[in-house]
Design an enzyme around this catalytic site. Structure first.
Site, PDB file in Angstrom:
ATOM      1  N   ARG A 151       9.166  82.559  92.564  1.00 19.63           N
ATOM      2  CA  ARG A 151       9.369  83.733  91.806  1.00 19.63           C
ATOM      3  C   ARG A 151      10.684  83.277  90.942  1.00 19.63           C
ATOM      4  O   ARG A 151      10.422  83.553  89.637  1.00 19.63           O
ATOM      5  CB  ARG A 151       9.994  84.929  92.827  1.00 19.63           C
ATOM      6  CG  ARG A 151      10.318  86.324  92.072  1.00 19.63           C
ATOM      7  CD  ARG A 151      11.613  86.593  91.371  1.00 19.63           C
ATOM      8  NE  ARG A 151      12.545  86.444  92.092  1.00 19.63           N
ATOM      9  CZ  ARG A 151      13.721  86.372  91.740  1.00 19.63           C
ATOM     10  NH1 ARG A 151      14.069  86.549  90.331  1.00 19.63           N
ATOM     11  NH2 ARG A 151      14.882  85.995  92.556  1.00 19.63           N
ATOM     12  N   ASP A 152      11.736  82.878  91.297  1.00 21.81           N
ATOM     13  CA  ASP A 152      12.895  82.663  90.475  1.00 21.81           C
ATOM     14  C   ASP A 152      12.497  81.419  89.582  1.00 21.81           C
ATOM     15  O   ASP A 152      13.272  81.474  88.490  1.00 21.81           O
ATOM     16  CB  ASP A 152      14.240  82.484  91.365  1.00 21.81           C
ATOM     17  CG  ASP A 152      15.562  82.722  90.506  1.00 21.81           C
ATOM     18  OD1 ASP A 152      15.285  83.078  89.404  1.00 21.81           O
ATOM     19  OD2 ASP A 152      16.498  82.896  91.121  1.00 21.81           O
ATOM     20  N   HIS A 208      23.161  80.430  91.606  1.00 22.57           N
ATOM     21  CA  HIS A 208      22.827  79.462  90.446  1.00 22.57           C
ATOM     22  C   HIS A 208      23.635  78.123  90.366  1.00 22.57           C
ATOM     23  O   HIS A 208      24.711  78.394  90.457  1.00 22.57           O
ATOM     24  CB  HIS A 208      22.385  80.153  89.008  1.00 22.57           C
ATOM     25  CG  HIS A 208      21.077  80.943  89.227  1.00 22.57           C
ATOM     26  ND1 HIS A 208      19.883  80.538  88.633  1.00 22.57           N
ATOM     27  CD2 HIS A 208      20.443  82.052  90.160  1.00 22.57           C
ATOM     28  CE1 HIS A 208      18.922  81.417  89.035  1.00 22.57           C
ATOM     29  NE2 HIS A 208      19.258  82.467  89.728  1.00 22.57           N
ATOM     30  N   ASN A 224      18.781  76.864  89.106  1.00 25.84           N
ATOM     31  CA  ASN A 224      19.122  77.358  90.511  1.00 25.84           C
ATOM     32  C   ASN A 224      19.454  76.016  91.299  1.00 25.84           C
ATOM     33  O   ASN A 224      19.539  75.039  90.804  1.00 25.84           O
ATOM     34  CB  ASN A 224      17.881  78.066  91.414  1.00 25.84           C
ATOM     35  CG  ASN A 224      18.116  79.116  92.082  1.00 25.84           C
ATOM     36  OD1 ASN A 224      19.023  79.094  92.896  1.00 25.84           O
ATOM     37  ND2 ASN A 224      17.241  80.157  91.667  1.00 25.84           N
ATOM     38  N   CYS A 242      17.286  83.713  85.004  1.00 25.33           N
ATOM     39  CA  CYS A 242      16.841  85.234  84.731  1.00 25.33           C
ATOM     40  C   CYS A 242      16.725  85.273  83.270  1.00 25.33           C
ATOM     41  O   CYS A 242      17.383  85.243  82.391  1.00 25.33           O
ATOM     42  CB  CYS A 242      17.964  86.282  85.154  1.00 25.33           C
ATOM     43  SG  CYS A 242      17.638  87.750  84.661  1.00 25.33           S
ATOM     44  N   HIS A 298      22.589  83.690  96.882  1.00 26.45           N
ATOM     45  CA  HIS A 298      21.498  83.058  96.201  1.00 26.45           C
ATOM     46  C   HIS A 298      22.329  82.767  94.645  1.00 26.45           C
ATOM     47  O   HIS A 298      23.099  83.581  94.055  1.00 26.45           O
ATOM     48  CB  HIS A 298      20.590  84.364  95.742  1.00 26.45           C
ATOM     49  CG  HIS A 298      19.780  83.987  94.553  1.00 26.45           C
ATOM     50  ND1 HIS A 298      18.244  83.818  94.721  1.00 26.45           N
ATOM     51  CD2 HIS A 298      19.806  83.790  93.215  1.00 26.45           C
ATOM     52  CE1 HIS A 298      17.757  83.812  93.473  1.00 26.45           C
ATOM     53  NE2 HIS A 298      18.995  83.602  92.505  1.00 26.45           N
TER      54      HIS A 298
HETATM   55  N1  COA Z   1       4.333  96.328  88.461  1.00 26.74           N
HETATM   56  C1  COA Z   1       3.572  96.331  87.335  1.00 26.74           C
HETATM   57  N2  COA Z   1       3.765  97.070  86.378  1.00 26.74           N
HETATM   58  C2  COA Z   1       4.666  98.144  86.311  1.00 26.74           C
HETATM   59  C3  COA Z   1       5.721  97.876  87.630  1.00 26.74           C
HETATM   60  C4  COA Z   1       5.663  97.215  88.407  1.00 26.74           C
HETATM   61  N3  COA Z   1       6.262  97.154  89.544  1.00 26.74           N
HETATM   62  N4  COA Z   1       6.664  98.860  86.984  1.00 26.74           N
HETATM   63  C5  COA Z   1       6.210  99.423  85.823  1.00 26.74           C
HETATM   64  N5  COA Z   1       5.187  98.853  85.570  1.00 26.74           N
HETATM   65  C6  COA Z   1       4.139  98.944  84.082  1.00 26.74           C
HETATM   66  C7  COA Z   1       4.067 100.413  83.883  1.00 26.74           C
HETATM   67  O1  COA Z   1       2.694 100.757  84.608  1.00 26.74           O
HETATM   68  C8  COA Z   1       3.917 100.775  82.330  1.00 26.74           C
HETATM   69  O2  COA Z   1       2.721 100.119  82.075  1.00 26.74           O
HETATM   70  P1  COA Z   1       2.002 100.716  80.713  1.00 26.74           P
HETATM   71  O3  COA Z   1       2.961 100.519  79.522  1.00 26.74           O
HETATM   72  O4  COA Z   1       0.716  99.771  80.395  1.00 26.74           O
HETATM   73  O5  COA Z   1       1.762 101.929  81.063  1.00 26.74           O
HETATM   74  C9  COA Z   1       5.002  99.662  81.960  1.00 26.74           C
HETATM   75  O6  COA Z   1       5.032  98.570  83.083  1.00 26.74           O
HETATM   76  C10 COA Z   1       6.251 100.267  81.716  1.00 26.74           C
HETATM   77  O7  COA Z   1       6.561 101.098  82.659  1.00 26.74           O
HETATM   78  P2  COA Z   1       8.154 101.732  82.814  1.00 26.74           P
HETATM   79  O8  COA Z   1       8.142 102.414  84.120  1.00 26.74           O
HETATM   80  O9  COA Z   1       8.295 102.639  81.699  1.00 26.74           O
HETATM   81  O10 COA Z   1       9.102 100.661  82.952  1.00 26.74           O
HETATM   82  P3  COA Z   1      10.056 100.011  82.008  1.00 26.74           P
HETATM   83  O11 COA Z   1       9.625  99.783  80.763  1.00 26.74           O
HETATM   84  O12 COA Z   1      11.375 101.172  81.823  1.00 26.74           O
HETATM   85  O13 COA Z   1      10.466  98.564  82.737  1.00 26.74           O
HETATM   86  C11 COA Z   1      10.522  97.539  84.813  1.00 26.74           C
HETATM   87  C12 COA Z   1      11.191  98.838  83.965  1.00 26.74           C
HETATM   88  C13 COA Z   1      11.507  97.547  85.877  1.00 26.74           C
HETATM   89  C14 COA Z   1       9.245  97.935  85.272  1.00 26.74           C
HETATM   90  C15 COA Z   1      10.624  96.246  84.037  1.00 26.74           C
HETATM   91  O14 COA Z   1      11.924  96.248  83.177  1.00 26.74           O
HETATM   92  C16 COA Z   1      10.449  95.157  84.928  1.00 26.74           C
HETATM   93  O15 COA Z   1       9.581  94.759  85.635  1.00 26.74           O
HETATM   94  N6  COA Z   1      11.361  94.280  85.159  1.00 26.74           N
HETATM   95  C17 COA Z   1      11.559  93.109  85.853  1.00 26.74           C
HETATM   96  C18 COA Z   1      12.466  92.251  85.435  1.00 26.74           C
HETATM   97  C19 COA Z   1      12.419  90.851  86.168  1.00 26.74           C
HETATM   98  O16 COA Z   1      11.586  90.604  86.996  1.00 26.74           O
HETATM   99  N7  COA Z   1      13.580  90.195  86.310  1.00 26.74           N
HETATM  100  C20 COA Z   1      13.799  88.834  86.750  1.00 26.74           C
HETATM  101  C21 COA Z   1      14.003  89.057  88.080  1.00 26.74           C
HETATM  102  S1  COA Z   1      15.487  89.603  88.806  1.00 26.74           S
HETATM  103 ZN    ZN Z   2      18.119  83.820  90.708  1.00 27.31          ZN
END
Ligand code: COA
Ligand code: ZN
Length: 296
Positions: free
Chosen positions: A12-13, A205, A245, A236, A203
């Protein structure tokens, strides 16, 4: 013999920092290789928006490939919201890391949520999946690229509502590798004193080559669950400057030399790290180079 549980989070990371799509077969081979090397706690992917992290768009497919095959392994995924937890549950996983950043600025940059919204998101998961094992991944516990250094004065009160709502495992994350051992000790001691019920993980880095000493500082305080990534991959994408990491093989080597029981096969891990380095060009990473001890 003293025992340390290694939590491998590279799939993942590490993979989330690779721009070019890593084929599902390669991901599965690395995950299975890690299990074959004896690792038992493995964060295999994240169920996040594919727009935020395109690399993780195959989360469900990867889980489908490995979850039923390894019923005894502790496989888990990172999730940022209820939608992610639903997908994790449906894929057969029963454990998730719910990510929230201590820094509200980083929380917004990373998952586009306020602290309040993130807390509400967790409540929704706990209500919908009471049987899910939920670890709170507290990002930027030690410092944030936007807000600067953090201390126990912020960490301890932040955790209170989470502990009150039933969270029992907290993973203290040094997302940008800014911690120092004295700070690690202060924060762990303060969190322990405030919430003796918590099971803590770290965790950390290695951005500034302090991953090992900071992790060791936690271990010396009795933290026995530590996270790292094969080959030191990781970072990240939403925290400027966050790079590699702590490498699992380096950590395992140090701990086994110190007499800790880890239950892993280090030569196998090194071989796998070498395979990973050949399958995923280092040029793809924003930060760290591989640091793999030379073995024959
Ligand atoms: N899995 C898959 N798709 C997801 C989802 C999930 N957990 N959560 C939201 N979505 C999709 C929605 O269905 C939507 O899709 P569409 O545009 O095709 O309709 C889109 O993502 C946006 O949804 P929304 O709820 O408005 O999310 P957002 O734009 O406010 O983003 C997160 C919020 C949390 C979903 C997004 O920022 C994210 O996934 N961040 C993860 C960051 C990450 O992994 N960082 C590193 C690890 S720490
Ligand atoms: Zn990390």
């Amino acid at each position: 013999m003293k025992k340390i549980e290694l939590y491998e989070v590279g799939p993942r990371d590490g993979f989330q920092m690779v721009d070019e799509y890593i084929p599902l077969e390669t991901k599965a081979r690395i995950v299975e290789g890690l299990l074959d090397a004896g690792l038992r706690h493995l964060q295999i992917t994240s169920f996040v928006s594919p727009k935020a992290i395109p690399q993780m768009r195959d989360a469900g497919d990867l889980a489908a490939k490995v979850v039923s095959k390894y019923p005894d392994a502790d496989l888990f995924a990172l999730v940022p919201n209820l939608r992610g937890a639903e997908a994790a549950w449906e894929s057969g996983l029963r454990a998730v890391s719910y990510v929230v950043s201590l820094s509200e600025s980083h929380n917004r940059a990373n998952i586009k949520r306020t602290h309040e919204e993130s807390f509400a998101g967790l409540q929704a998961i706990l209500e919908s999946y009471p049987e899910m094992d939920v670890c709170l991944d507290l990002s930027t516990t030690f410092g944030c690229p936007f807000e600067g250094m953090k201390s126990e004065d912020e960490v301890v009160p932040f955790l209170k509502p989470y502990v009150d709502s039933g969270i029992r495992t907290v993973n203290l994350c040094d997302t940008i590798g800014i911690a120092n051992p004295a700070q690690v000790r202060r924060i762990i001691e303060a969190v322990r004193a405030a919430y003796p019920v918590l099971d803590l993980q770290v965790h950390i880095h290695d951005t500034r080559n302090m991953g090992m000493v900071n992790t060791l500082a936690a271990i010396e305080l009795g933290v026995d669950k530590v996270q790292s990534t094969l080959g030191g991959l990781g970072g990240c994408p939403f925290a400027p400057g966050a790079s590699g990491n702590l490498a699992t093989e380096d950590l395992a080597f140090m701990l086994s030399e110190m007499g800790y029981e880890l239950g892993v096969d280090i030569p196998k891990m090194i071989k796998l790290a070498k395979y990973q380095a050949s399958a995923i060009p280092t040029g793809q990473f924003s930060g760290h180079q591989f640091r793999i001890p030379d073995t024959n």
